[in-house]
Structures are given as structure tokens and as C-alpha cells.
Design a protein around this motif. Structure first.
Motif, mmCIF file in Angstrom:
data_model
loop_
_atom_site.group_PDB
_atom_site.id
_atom_site.type_symbol
_atom_site.label_atom_id
_atom_site.label_comp_id
_atom_site.label_asym_id
_atom_site.label_seq_id
_atom_site.Cartn_x
_atom_site.Cartn_y
_atom_site.Cartn_z
ATOM 1 N N TYR A 204 63.922 98.950 2.335
ATOM 2 C CA TYR A 204 64.530 99.846 1.332
ATOM 3 C C TYR A 204 65.823 99.269 0.757
ATOM 4 O O TYR A 204 66.240 99.620 -0.352
ATOM 5 C CB TYR A 204 64.811 101.222 1.947
ATOM 6 N N LEU A 205 66.457 98.363 1.512
ATOM 7 C CA LEU A 205 67.731 97.791 1.046
ATOM 8 C C LEU A 205 67.571 96.954 -0.225
ATOM 9 O O LEU A 205 68.532 96.768 -0.958
ATOM 10 C CB LEU A 205 68.373 96.932 2.142
ATOM 11 N N THR A 206 66.373 96.453 -0.487
ATOM 12 C CA THR A 206 66.185 95.674 -1.716
ATOM 13 C C THR A 206 66.470 96.553 -2.936
ATOM 14 O O THR A 206 67.062 96.093 -3.914
ATOM 15 C CB THR A 206 64.761 95.071 -1.818
ATOM 16 N N ASP A 207 66.084 97.828 -2.857
ATOM 17 C CA ASP A 207 66.373 98.757 -3.968
ATOM 18 C C ASP A 207 67.872 99.044 -4.058
ATOM 19 O O ASP A 207 68.426 99.144 -5.160
ATOM 20 C CB ASP A 207 65.608 100.076 -3.780
ATOM 21 N N GLU A 208 68.529 99.175 -2.895
ATOM 22 C CA GLU A 208 69.988 99.406 -2.881
ATOM 23 C C GLU A 208 70.715 98.233 -3.539
ATOM 24 O O GLU A 208 71.659 98.425 -4.313
ATOM 25 C CB GLU A 208 70.482 99.553 -1.431
ATOM 26 N N VAL A 209 70.275 97.027 -3.219
ATOM 27 C CA VAL A 209 70.907 95.821 -3.778
ATOM 28 C C VAL A 209 70.720 95.786 -5.292
ATOM 29 O O VAL A 209 71.650 95.487 -6.041
ATOM 30 C CB VAL A 209 70.340 94.537 -3.107
ATOM 31 N N ARG A 210 69.516 96.142 -5.740
ATOM 32 C CA ARG A 210 69.248 96.162 -7.194
ATOM 33 C C ARG A 210 70.111 97.205 -7.903
ATOM 34 O O ARG A 210 70.510 97.004 -9.047
ATOM 35 C CB ARG A 210 67.761 96.440 -7.450
ATOM 36 N N GLU A 211 70.368 98.305 -7.201
ATOM 37 C CA GLU A 211 71.221 99.344 -7.792
ATOM 38 C C GLU A 211 72.655 98.857 -7.954
ATOM 39 O O GLU A 211 73.343 99.203 -8.907
ATOM 40 C CB GLU A 211 71.204 100.586 -6.891
#
Length: 302
Positions: A204-211
Motif C-alpha cells: 500500500y505504501l506505493t500509493d502513499e509515495v505516489r501521493e
């Protein structure tokens, strides 16, 4: 930046000199951000830097944040409060506050006011209504997310990437995604950036990083590896701890097994698997957190 929120950001980049690395054609350097400051070091300072300026621009005079009882972030925010003359509050995940815990003792010595909450309340730490209620209760406080990760954490970590010598791979441990996002923002597209997740089921952290990073949304020169968590956040295997101790003895590079130790262990494994082509120059970011060793000793985990 006002003098009041300044520390010397010059740290060494240590070369790991090893015949095995030479035989693989790998040049490995470690950015020793653990040496940034005796109390506020590693990515904790990088993330705090622009948050403190944001706090100032909002005319807030206090800092309120969240963390577990052994949190590096709580330790760093308490230290920042003492050094820069700020009143600080720590919302600590409970159920109890152990006053013998070295991180808690340090935070109190720095003047941080600690508020222990149960796990149900702690889960609300990103809830907008809960944050609004906290803001009402602490009107002069700048509220900073757990781990210090938010939009203002990114530029400090981007500056770190921009300060490094030339390299092909840039690697960091990843807990909340802020450091990885900043490294992506501060790097050119020729650099491959790898985050080593330190917690289980961290995809899920990949989405956080993209944000957090616009570049992360469009660029493919970065990835998050999720198989080196050592059992989950705050957990580690005896093999991992033995590896950390060995690296310290062999190269005079102190590691803890929660963040940077997991990263170095991952790098070692990837080199063994010939993941990096010969001729690769790798820079690993030591994000600090060595204060956590005292907590591990206190709990008799090491």
C-alpha cells in the motif's frame, strides 16, 4: 531558513571496502545521515526541517505529534523542542506509559508533555474530525503526522538526494514512505531508487509515495521491495541482528535491526543474487534511529 531552525547538514559518505563487493563489481557507499546531529539525525531531521518552517509560517509555537513508545520520531521531536525552545506534545500509543522506557524518559527530560491513548483512539491519528478536535484542544500547536511524513517532509529528503555524489542506485529503508518520496523527487531519471519496506504487507505504501511525490506518479525508476521486513514492523530475526553486529565490527558501521539494518541486509542479499549489474555504484541511506537500540536492550530483545 531562520538561524533558529538550522543544523549542520554535512555528513560523510562511507565506502564499504570489501573484496567480495569488488569481486561482484559493486561499489557500495553509505550516506551516514545517522551522524547528522547527536539528537535529531537521519531522516527525522530531513522531514522535520520544512515542517518547522511551515509551523512558523502558521504562527504556531508548539509541536504536537504521534508515536509508539519507542518511536525515533517522538525522540527527534522532543529533542527539537528542547534545542529550538518549542513546547512539544506526544500522543503515545498505549495502553500504558512505561516511565522506565529510555525513549519515554528522554522525551520527558526534553520537556515533551506525553499523553497516552488507547489503541482505538490512536487509530484515529489521521482522522480529520479527531485532528480538528485536537487542534481545538491545542490551539497553538502545529500537528505533525506520525513518523513526520507529509508534503513538507519531501523537500528535505529531496535535498539529501541532490547532495550525493554520482550513483546508479539509491536505496533507503521505508516505513511511512516520506523518505522514499523525497529521494524520488530529488533524483534524476537515470538513478534507480529502491525502498526496502520494514513492515509486513507494505504494498500500500506505493500509493502513499505516489501521493507525496509527483515524479513517483509518472516515473518508473523506483520500486518498493516488500520481502525484507524480517517478520514485520519492529520485529527482526536473530540472523538479522547477527548481521547488524557483524557489519558494525567489520566496517565500523553501526546499525539497528528495525530500519537501516533491514536495508543493508536486503542490499547484501540482492548483491548475492546478482541483482545489480557489475559496475554499479550504490548509495544506501543510513536514516539514523540508533537511539532505538536502547529500547531493544531495555526490552531484552538484543
Amino acid at each position: 531558513m531562520p538561524a533558529s531552525f538550522k543544523i549542520n547538514e554535512t555528513t560523510i559518505t562511507q565506502t564499504i571496502d570489501d573484496p567480495w563487493l569488488k569481486s561482484k563489481g559493486i561499489e557500495l557507499l553509505v550516506k551516514r545521515d545517522d551522524l547528522l546531529h547527536p539528537l535529531i539525525n537521519g531522516n527525522k531531521w530531513r522531514k522535520l526541517k520544512y515542517n518547522l518552517l511551515q509551523m512558523q509560517s502558521q504562527n504556531k509555537t508548539e509541536l504536537l505529534t504521534f508515536g509508539g513508545a519507542f518511536s525515533n520520531h517522538i525522540h527527534a521531536c522532543a529533542a527539537a523542542g528542547k534545542i529550538f525552545g518549542l513546547k512539544t506534545y506526544g500522543i503515545i500509543r498505549g495502553p500504558n506509559l512505561d516511565l522506565s522506557n529510555p525513549t519515554i524518559q528522554f522525551a520527558q527530560q526534553c520537556g515533551m508533555q506525553l499523553h497516552v491513548v488507547n489503541r482505538i483512539e490512536y487509530k484515529l491519528r489521521n482522522d480529520s474530525q479527531y485532528l480538528a478536535e485536537l487542534q481545538e484542544k491545542f490551539p497553538d500547536a502545529y500537528i505533525l503526522a506520525e513518523g513526520g511524513t507529509n508534503t513538507y517532509a519531501v523537500p528535505g529528503c529531496a535535498e539529501l538526494a541532490q547532495s550525493l555524489p554520482e550513483h546508479d542506485y539509491l536505496i533507503c529503508p521505508t516505513g511511512s514512505g516520506g523518505t522514499l518520496a523525497g529521494l524520488i523527487e530529488g533524483s534524476n531519471t537515470a538513478t534507480q531508487i529502491i525502498g526496502i519496506a520494514v513492515l509486513k504487507q507494505a504494498q500500500y505504501l506505493t500509493d502513499e509515495v505516489r501521493e507525496l511525490s509527483c515524479k513517483a506518479q509518472s516515473q518508473t525508476n523506483w520500486q518498493l521491495l516488500c520481502d525484507f521486513h524480517g517478520g514485520g514492523y519492529g520485529k527482526f530475526t536473530p540472523e538479522l541482528w547477527a548481521f547488524c553486529q557483524n557489519i558494525d565490527i567489520k566496517y565500523n558501521l553501526p546499525l539497528e535491526p528495525i530500519y537501516s539494518g533491514k536495508m543493508m541486509y536486503a542490499i547484501w542479499n540482492l548483491i548475492e543474487q546478482d541483482y545489480f549489474p557489475p559496475g554499479s555504484k550504490i548509495i544506501a541511506i543510513h536514516t539514523g534511529g540508533l537511539q532505538g537500540l536502547e529500547g531493544l536492550k531495555y526490552r531484552k530483545l538484543i
